[in-house]
Design a protein around this motif. Structure first.
Motif, PDB file in Angstrom:
ATOM      1  N   ARG A   1     -29.163  -9.160 -33.302  1.00  0.00           N
ATOM      2  CA  ARG A   1     -30.470  -9.287 -33.966  1.00  0.00           C
ATOM      3  C   ARG A   1     -31.475  -8.256 -33.486  1.00  0.00           C
ATOM      4  O   ARG A   1     -32.451  -7.992 -34.172  1.00  0.00           O
ATOM      5  CB  ARG A   1     -31.033 -10.673 -33.738  1.00  0.00           C
ATOM      6  CG  ARG A   1     -30.221 -11.736 -34.451  1.00  0.00           C
ATOM      7  CD  ARG A   1     -31.089 -12.867 -34.814  1.00  0.00           C
ATOM      8  NE  ARG A   1     -30.318 -13.914 -35.454  1.00  0.00           N
ATOM      9  CZ  ARG A   1     -30.861 -14.807 -36.227  1.00  0.00           C
ATOM     10  NH1 ARG A   1     -32.140 -14.795 -36.440  1.00  0.00           N
ATOM     11  NH2 ARG A   1     -30.130 -15.730 -36.781  1.00  0.00           N
ATOM     12  N   ALA A   2     -31.279  -7.681 -32.307  1.00  0.00           N
ATOM     13  CA  ALA A   2     -32.229  -6.707 -31.763  1.00  0.00           C
ATOM     14  C   ALA A   2     -31.671  -5.297 -31.960  1.00  0.00           C
ATOM     15  O   ALA A   2     -30.560  -4.991 -31.540  1.00  0.00           O
ATOM     16  CB  ALA A   2     -32.468  -6.979 -30.280  1.00  0.00           C
ATOM     17  N   PHE A   3     -32.465  -4.446 -32.609  1.00  0.00           N
ATOM     18  CA  PHE A   3     -32.051  -3.082 -32.909  1.00  0.00           C
ATOM     19  C   PHE A   3     -33.177  -2.106 -32.598  1.00  0.00           C
ATOM     20  O   PHE A   3     -34.353  -2.482 -32.604  1.00  0.00           O
ATOM     21  CB  PHE A   3     -31.696  -2.944 -34.398  1.00  0.00           C
ATOM     22  CG  PHE A   3     -30.381  -3.585 -34.771  1.00  0.00           C
ATOM     23  CD1 PHE A   3     -29.233  -2.827 -34.899  1.00  0.00           C
ATOM     24  CD2 PHE A   3     -30.296  -4.952 -34.994  1.00  0.00           C
ATOM     25  CE1 PHE A   3     -28.025  -3.416 -35.238  1.00  0.00           C
ATOM     26  CE2 PHE A   3     -29.098  -5.552 -35.338  1.00  0.00           C
ATOM     27  CZ  PHE A   3     -27.959  -4.775 -35.461  1.00  0.00           C
ATOM     28  N   ALA A   4     -32.808  -0.866 -32.344  1.00  0.00           N
ATOM     29  CA  ALA A   4     -33.772   0.222 -32.204  1.00  0.00           C
ATOM     30  C   ALA A   4     -33.556   1.173 -33.370  1.00  0.00           C
ATOM     31  O   ALA A   4     -32.428   1.401 -33.793  1.00  0.00           O
ATOM     32  CB  ALA A   4     -33.570   0.955 -30.882  1.00  0.00           C
ATOM     33  N   LEU A   5     -34.642   1.722 -33.874  1.00  0.00           N
ATOM     34  CA  LEU A   5     -34.576   2.684 -34.971  1.00  0.00           C
ATOM     35  C   LEU A   5     -34.756   4.074 -34.375  1.00  0.00           C
ATOM     36  O   LEU A   5     -35.820   4.396 -33.852  1.00  0.00           O
ATOM     37  CB  LEU A   5     -35.671   2.365 -35.996  1.00  0.00           C
ATOM     38  CG  LEU A   5     -35.613   3.113 -37.316  1.00  0.00           C
ATOM     39  CD1 LEU A   5     -34.324   2.815 -38.061  1.00  0.00           C
ATOM     40  CD2 LEU A   5     -36.821   2.740 -38.171  1.00  0.00           C
ATOM     41  N   VAL A   6     -33.698   4.872 -34.453  1.00  0.00           N
ATOM     42  CA  VAL A   6     -33.694   6.189 -33.809  1.00  0.00           C
ATOM     43  C   VAL A   6     -33.654   7.276 -34.883  1.00  0.00           C
ATOM     44  O   VAL A   6     -32.733   7.314 -35.699  1.00  0.00           O
ATOM     45  CB  VAL A   6     -32.452   6.329 -32.881  1.00  0.00           C
ATOM     46  CG1 VAL A   6     -32.444   7.677 -32.190  1.00  0.00           C
ATOM     47  CG2 VAL A   6     -32.413   5.194 -31.871  1.00  0.00           C
TER      48      VAL A   6
ATOM     49  N   VAL B   1     -29.301  -3.116 -29.757  1.00  0.00           N
ATOM     50  CA  VAL B   1     -29.746  -3.050 -28.366  1.00  0.00           C
ATOM     51  C   VAL B   1     -28.651  -3.567 -27.442  1.00  0.00           C
ATOM     52  O   VAL B   1     -28.426  -3.031 -26.360  1.00  0.00           O
ATOM     53  CB  VAL B   1     -31.056  -3.848 -28.185  1.00  0.00           C
ATOM     54  CG1 VAL B   1     -31.421  -4.004 -26.723  1.00  0.00           C
ATOM     55  CG2 VAL B   1     -32.188  -3.194 -28.963  1.00  0.00           C
ATOM     56  N   ASP B   2     -27.925  -4.595 -27.882  1.00  0.00           N
ATOM     57  CA  ASP B   2     -26.900  -5.226 -27.045  1.00  0.00           C
ATOM     58  C   ASP B   2     -25.564  -4.500 -27.087  1.00  0.00           C
ATOM     59  O   ASP B   2     -24.763  -4.624 -26.167  1.00  0.00           O
ATOM     60  CB  ASP B   2     -26.692  -6.677 -27.478  1.00  0.00           C
ATOM     61  CG  ASP B   2     -27.964  -7.492 -27.333  1.00  0.00           C
ATOM     62  OD1 ASP B   2     -28.675  -7.311 -26.326  1.00  0.00           O
ATOM     63  OD2 ASP B   2     -28.261  -8.294 -28.241  1.00  0.00           O
ATOM     64  N   ASP B   3     -25.310  -3.751 -28.152  1.00  0.00           N
ATOM     65  CA  ASP B   3     -24.046  -3.040 -28.328  1.00  0.00           C
ATOM     66  C   ASP B   3     -24.334  -1.687 -28.980  1.00  0.00           C
ATOM     67  O   ASP B   3     -24.276  -1.559 -30.201  1.00  0.00           O
ATOM     68  CB  ASP B   3     -23.091  -3.867 -29.200  1.00  0.00           C
ATOM     69  CG  ASP B   3     -21.755  -3.181 -29.423  1.00  0.00           C
ATOM     70  OD1 ASP B   3     -21.528  -2.093 -28.856  1.00  0.00           O
ATOM     71  OD2 ASP B   3     -20.943  -3.734 -30.183  1.00  0.00           O
ATOM     72  N   PRO B   4     -24.686  -0.658 -28.177  1.00  0.00           N
ATOM     73  CA  PRO B   4     -25.069   0.643 -28.731  1.00  0.00           C
ATOM     74  C   PRO B   4     -23.996   1.283 -29.618  1.00  0.00           C
ATOM     75  O   PRO B   4     -24.295   2.195 -30.381  1.00  0.00           O
ATOM     76  CB  PRO B   4     -25.337   1.499 -27.487  1.00  0.00           C
ATOM     77  CG  PRO B   4     -25.613   0.525 -26.404  1.00  0.00           C
ATOM     78  CD  PRO B   4     -24.802  -0.697 -26.724  1.00  0.00           C
ATOM     79  N   GLY B   5     -22.763   0.781 -29.544  1.00  0.00           N
ATOM     80  CA  GLY B   5     -21.711   1.291 -30.417  1.00  0.00           C
ATOM     81  C   GLY B   5     -21.850   0.783 -31.849  1.00  0.00           C
ATOM     82  O   GLY B   5     -21.236   1.315 -32.769  1.00  0.00           O
ATOM     83  N   LEU B   6     -22.692  -0.233 -32.043  1.00  0.00           N
ATOM     84  CA  LEU B   6     -22.942  -0.770 -33.380  1.00  0.00           C
ATOM     85  C   LEU B   6     -24.177  -0.074 -33.940  1.00  0.00           C
ATOM     86  O   LEU B   6     -25.295  -0.298 -33.480  1.00  0.00           O
ATOM     87  CB  LEU B   6     -23.164  -2.287 -33.323  1.00  0.00           C
ATOM     88  CG  LEU B   6     -23.505  -2.958 -34.653  1.00  0.00           C
ATOM     89  CD1 LEU B   6     -22.381  -2.767 -35.675  1.00  0.00           C
ATOM     90  CD2 LEU B   6     -23.799  -4.435 -34.440  1.00  0.00           C
ATOM     91  N   ARG B   7     -23.922   0.815 -34.904  1.00  0.00           N
ATOM     92  CA  ARG B   7     -25.017   1.583 -35.496  1.00  0.00           C
ATOM     93  C   ARG B   7     -24.847   1.630 -37.010  1.00  0.00           C
ATOM     94  O   ARG B   7     -23.732   1.700 -37.505  1.00  0.00           O
ATOM     95  CB  ARG B   7     -25.027   3.030 -34.991  1.00  0.00           C
ATOM     96  CG  ARG B   7     -25.232   3.172 -33.541  1.00  0.00           C
ATOM     97  CD  ARG B   7     -25.342   4.601 -33.083  1.00  0.00           C
ATOM     98  NE  ARG B   7     -24.622   5.559 -33.911  1.00  0.00           N
ATOM     99  CZ  ARG B   7     -24.844   6.854 -33.903  1.00  0.00           C
ATOM    100  NH1 ARG B   7     -25.758   7.366 -33.123  1.00  0.00           N
ATOM    101  NH2 ARG B   7     -24.151   7.665 -34.670  1.00  0.00           N
ATOM    102  N   PHE B   8     -25.972   1.613 -37.684  1.00  0.00           N
ATOM    103  CA  PHE B   8     -25.987   1.769 -39.125  1.00  0.00           C
ATOM    104  C   PHE B   8     -26.823   2.994 -39.456  1.00  0.00           C
ATOM    105  O   PHE B   8     -27.915   3.158 -38.910  1.00  0.00           O
ATOM    106  CB  PHE B   8     -26.601   0.541 -39.806  1.00  0.00           C
ATOM    107  CG  PHE B   8     -25.842  -0.729 -39.548  1.00  0.00           C
ATOM    108  CD1 PHE B   8     -24.742  -1.066 -40.316  1.00  0.00           C
ATOM    109  CD2 PHE B   8     -26.215  -1.581 -38.514  1.00  0.00           C
ATOM    110  CE1 PHE B   8     -24.027  -2.233 -40.072  1.00  0.00           C
ATOM    111  CE2 PHE B   8     -25.527  -2.747 -38.265  1.00  0.00           C
ATOM    112  CZ  PHE B   8     -24.429  -3.071 -39.043  1.00  0.00           C
ATOM    113  N   LEU B   9     -26.314   3.829 -40.327  1.00  0.00           N
ATOM    114  CA  LEU B   9     -27.079   4.976 -40.793  1.00  0.00           C
ATOM    115  C   LEU B   9     -27.987   4.479 -41.903  1.00  0.00           C
ATOM    116  O   LEU B   9     -27.529   3.836 -42.858  1.00  0.00           O
ATOM    117  CB  LEU B   9     -26.125   6.060 -41.320  1.00  0.00           C
ATOM    118  CG  LEU B   9     -26.764   7.371 -41.744  1.00  0.00           C
ATOM    119  CD1 LEU B   9     -27.458   8.058 -40.566  1.00  0.00           C
ATOM    120  CD2 LEU B   9     -25.704   8.294 -42.344  1.00  0.00           C
ATOM    121  N   VAL B  10     -29.294   4.712 -41.766  1.00  0.00           N
ATOM    122  CA  VAL B  10     -30.258   4.250 -42.756  1.00  0.00           C
ATOM    123  C   VAL B  10     -31.205   5.388 -43.112  1.00  0.00           C
ATOM    124  O   VAL B  10     -31.364   6.348 -42.352  1.00  0.00           O
ATOM    125  CB  VAL B  10     -31.056   3.020 -42.257  1.00  0.00           C
ATOM    126  CG1 VAL B  10     -30.138   1.820 -42.053  1.00  0.00           C
ATOM    127  CG2 VAL B  10     -31.822   3.324 -40.985  1.00  0.00           C
TER     128      VAL B  10
END
Length: 135
Positions: A25-30, A44-53
């Motif tokens: 549920r917690a994400f950073a927008l980079v 935030v908890d699993d930096p390997g989980l990323r979505f391109l937006v």
């Protein structure tokens, strides 16, 4: 969304989990580029989980979905000006094969940093809109 003075990225909290990812549920927008066209929504908890937006305007200038009232209520606002709208991008072998999900945008309240992915049921928006369509 801007970086905080201490260099920490602001944490975005999803009020409901992204489909298929109930524990995240917690994400950073980079930001991934200087122009602000592409971002990585990173767990935030699993930096390997990323979505391109990406924001829709550079690719789909006419994209203006009607945001359901229930979504705004879940985010705790009725002010659309506070909402940052992002589309999830699926990359292909080339840009021409990359698509954006217009049917299920991510809404982020830029003040509270609450987020929600909403499925715009009843619309005919595509799940895989070609990025080059607006070029």
């Amino acid at each position: 969304m801007t970086q905080q003075p201490d260099g920490e990225l602001p944490v975005i909290e999803f009020v409901a989990p992204l489909p298929g990812f109930p524990r995240h549920r917690a994400f950073a927008l980079v930001r991934l580029d200087e122009d602000g066209l592409l971002y990585a929504l990173t767990s935030v908890d699993d930096p390997g989980l990323r979505f391109l937006v990406a924001p829709p305007a550079p690719f789909f200038p006419a994209y203006a979905p009607e945001v359901p009232e229930e979504a705004l209520e879940l985010l705790g606002t009725d002010d659309l000006a506070r909402i940052l709208l992002l589309l999830v991008i699926t990359t292909g072998e080339s840009v021409a094969e990359s698509t954006a999900n217009q049917l299920a945008p991510i809404l982020i309240d830029q003040v509270s940093r609450k987020a929600l992915q909403v499925v715009l049921s009843g619309s005919d928006l595509p799940v895989r809109a070609e990025l080059t369509a607006a070029a």
